[in-house]
Design a protein around this motif. Structure first.
Motif, PDB file in Angstrom:
ATOM      1  N   ALA A  13      -7.129 -12.123   8.565  1.00 51.07           N
ATOM      2  CA  ALA A  13      -6.362 -12.001   7.322  1.00 51.07           C
ATOM      3  C   ALA A  13      -5.366 -10.844   7.339  1.00 51.07           C
ATOM      4  O   ALA A  13      -4.204 -11.011   6.968  1.00 51.07           O
ATOM      5  CB  ALA A  13      -7.300 -11.873   6.134  1.00 51.07           C
ATOM      6  N   SER A  14      -5.804  -9.676   7.758  1.00 48.07           N
ATOM      7  CA  SER A  14      -4.937  -8.504   7.718  1.00 48.07           C
ATOM      8  C   SER A  14      -3.704  -8.682   8.598  1.00 48.07           C
ATOM      9  O   SER A  14      -2.576  -8.398   8.174  1.00 48.07           O
ATOM     10  CB  SER A  14      -5.727  -7.265   8.142  1.00 48.07           C
ATOM     11  OG  SER A  14      -4.913  -6.126   8.105  1.00 48.07           O
ATOM     12  N   ASP A  15      -3.919  -9.160   9.834  1.00 50.45           N
ATOM     13  CA  ASP A  15      -2.784  -9.386  10.740  1.00 50.45           C
ATOM     14  C   ASP A  15      -1.840 -10.446  10.185  1.00 50.45           C
ATOM     15  O   ASP A  15      -0.618 -10.306  10.266  1.00 50.45           O
ATOM     16  CB  ASP A  15      -3.285  -9.821  12.121  1.00 50.45           C
ATOM     17  CG  ASP A  15      -4.026  -8.712  12.851  1.00 50.45           C
ATOM     18  OD1 ASP A  15      -3.816  -7.524  12.520  1.00 50.45           O
ATOM     19  OD2 ASP A  15      -4.831  -9.036  13.748  1.00 50.45           O
ATOM     20  N   LEU A  16      -2.405 -11.494   9.610  1.00 42.47           N
ATOM     21  CA  LEU A  16      -1.579 -12.569   9.065  1.00 42.47           C
ATOM     22  C   LEU A  16      -0.742 -12.073   7.890  1.00 42.47           C
ATOM     23  O   LEU A  16       0.454 -12.359   7.804  1.00 42.47           O
ATOM     24  CB  LEU A  16      -2.456 -13.748   8.632  1.00 42.47           C
ATOM     25  CG  LEU A  16      -1.729 -14.939   8.023  1.00 42.47           C
ATOM     26  CD1 LEU A  16      -0.684 -15.498   8.979  1.00 42.47           C
ATOM     27  CD2 LEU A  16      -2.723 -16.019   7.624  1.00 42.47           C
ATOM     28  N   ILE A  17      -1.359 -11.308   7.001  1.00 47.09           N
ATOM     29  CA  ILE A  17      -0.618 -10.769   5.854  1.00 47.09           C
ATOM     30  C   ILE A  17       0.518  -9.864   6.332  1.00 47.09           C
ATOM     31  O   ILE A  17       1.638  -9.931   5.812  1.00 47.09           O
ATOM     32  CB  ILE A  17      -1.564 -10.023   4.896  1.00 47.09           C
ATOM     33  CG1 ILE A  17      -2.494 -11.023   4.219  1.00 47.09           C
ATOM     34  CG2 ILE A  17      -0.789  -9.218   3.858  1.00 47.09           C
ATOM     35  CD1 ILE A  17      -3.637 -10.389   3.456  1.00 47.09           C
ATOM     36  N   ASP A  18       0.249  -9.027   7.333  1.00 50.52           N
ATOM     37  CA  ASP A  18       1.290  -8.145   7.867  1.00 50.52           C
ATOM     38  C   ASP A  18       2.479  -8.936   8.402  1.00 50.52           C
ATOM     39  O   ASP A  18       3.636  -8.620   8.112  1.00 50.52           O
ATOM     40  CB  ASP A  18       0.734  -7.252   8.980  1.00 50.52           C
ATOM     41  CG  ASP A  18      -0.207  -6.176   8.456  1.00 50.52           C
ATOM     42  OD1 ASP A  18      -0.203  -5.908   7.230  1.00 50.52           O
ATOM     43  OD2 ASP A  18      -0.955  -5.604   9.281  1.00 50.52           O
ATOM     44  N   VAL A  19       2.219  -9.975   9.182  1.00 50.82           N
ATOM     45  CA  VAL A  19       3.301 -10.777   9.762  1.00 50.82           C
ATOM     46  C   VAL A  19       4.072 -11.504   8.675  1.00 50.82           C
ATOM     47  O   VAL A  19       5.311 -11.533   8.680  1.00 50.82           O
ATOM     48  CB  VAL A  19       2.741 -11.772  10.811  1.00 50.82           C
ATOM     49  CG1 VAL A  19       3.833 -12.714  11.296  1.00 50.82           C
ATOM     50  CG2 VAL A  19       2.128 -11.028  11.986  1.00 50.82           C
ATOM     51  N   LEU A  20       3.354 -12.095   7.718  1.00 52.85           N
ATOM     52  CA  LEU A  20       4.036 -12.838   6.653  1.00 52.85           C
ATOM     53  C   LEU A  20       4.904 -11.924   5.790  1.00 52.85           C
ATOM     54  O   LEU A  20       6.044 -12.276   5.461  1.00 52.85           O
ATOM     55  CB  LEU A  20       3.014 -13.576   5.779  1.00 52.85           C
ATOM     56  CG  LEU A  20       2.335 -14.782   6.428  1.00 52.85           C
ATOM     57  CD1 LEU A  20       1.152 -15.252   5.587  1.00 52.85           C
ATOM     58  CD2 LEU A  20       3.332 -15.914   6.632  1.00 52.85           C
ATOM     59  N   THR A  21       4.396 -10.765   5.421  1.00 53.99           N
ATOM     60  CA  THR A  21       5.190  -9.849   4.590  1.00 53.99           C
ATOM     61  C   THR A  21       6.362  -9.274   5.374  1.00 53.99           C
ATOM     62  O   THR A  21       7.438  -9.058   4.811  1.00 53.99           O
ATOM     63  CB  THR A  21       4.332  -8.726   3.980  1.00 53.99           C
ATOM     64  OG1 THR A  21       3.643  -8.040   5.008  1.00 53.99           O
ATOM     65  CG2 THR A  21       3.346  -9.285   2.972  1.00 53.99           C
ATOM     66  N   ASP A  22       6.182  -9.030   6.674  1.00 59.23           N
ATOM     67  CA  ASP A  22       7.299  -8.576   7.513  1.00 59.23           C
ATOM     68  C   ASP A  22       8.402  -9.626   7.571  1.00 59.23           C
ATOM     69  O   ASP A  22       9.584  -9.297   7.693  1.00 59.23           O
ATOM     70  CB  ASP A  22       6.832  -8.249   8.929  1.00 59.23           C
ATOM     71  CG  ASP A  22       6.020  -6.960   9.000  1.00 59.23           C
ATOM     72  OD1 ASP A  22       6.021  -6.188   8.005  1.00 59.23           O
ATOM     73  OD2 ASP A  22       5.389  -6.718  10.052  1.00 59.23           O
ATOM     74  N   ASP A  23       8.008 -10.909   7.484  1.00 57.05           N
ATOM     75  CA  ASP A  23       8.985 -12.004   7.480  1.00 57.05           C
ATOM     76  C   ASP A  23       9.565 -12.271   6.091  1.00 57.05           C
ATOM     77  O   ASP A  23      10.340 -13.204   5.910  1.00 57.05           O
ATOM     78  CB  ASP A  23       8.346 -13.289   8.017  1.00 57.05           C
ATOM     79  CG  ASP A  23       8.137 -13.260   9.522  1.00 57.05           C
ATOM     80  OD1 ASP A  23       8.697 -12.362  10.190  1.00 57.05           O
ATOM     81  OD2 ASP A  23       7.414 -14.134  10.039  1.00 57.05           O
TER      82      ASP A  23
END
Length: 109
Positions: A13-23
């Motif tokens: 979850a944490s890695d996914l949230i980071d990538v999505l918000t960066d995008d």
């Protein structure tokens, strides 16, 4: 507009949230619990434009990989003898369960 609901393992979850918000995507995180392993998972909700759905799904697929995990399960003897004897079982965890829904109305205050 589409609503993407993605249920992922807590480890991803944490890695996914980071990538999505960066995008540039906005993500709402809900703490949930899975039924099979009774382990924590995370439900993410994202409102995205129709043309961005494939990009979000691609990011989820890249980040949320399936993997094998060993868990302990009660032995079949437990029911007959009343004795709990744990034994290791290998199960596949990770990945994502995703729902993509049409949104009739989107309002942000």
């Amino acid at each position: 507009m589409k609503l993407i609901i993605a249920i992922v393992q807590d480890d991803d979850a944490s890695d996914l949230i980071d990538v999505l918000t960066d995008d540039g995507f906005r993500v709402t995180k809900l703490a949930t619990t899975g039924g099979f392993l009774k382990s924590g998972n995370t439900t993410l909700m994202m409102g995205v434009e129709k043309e961005d759905v494939d990009k979000v799904l691609s990011v989820i697929e890249d980040v949320c990989k399936t993997r094998d995990q060993v868990v302990t399960s009660p032995s079949p003897m437990a029911g007959a003898t009343g004795v709990y004897v744990p034994y290791p079982v290998e199960v596949e965890v990770g990945g994502a369960t995703i729902f993509v829904l049409d949104v009739d109305n989107f309002i942000r205050f």
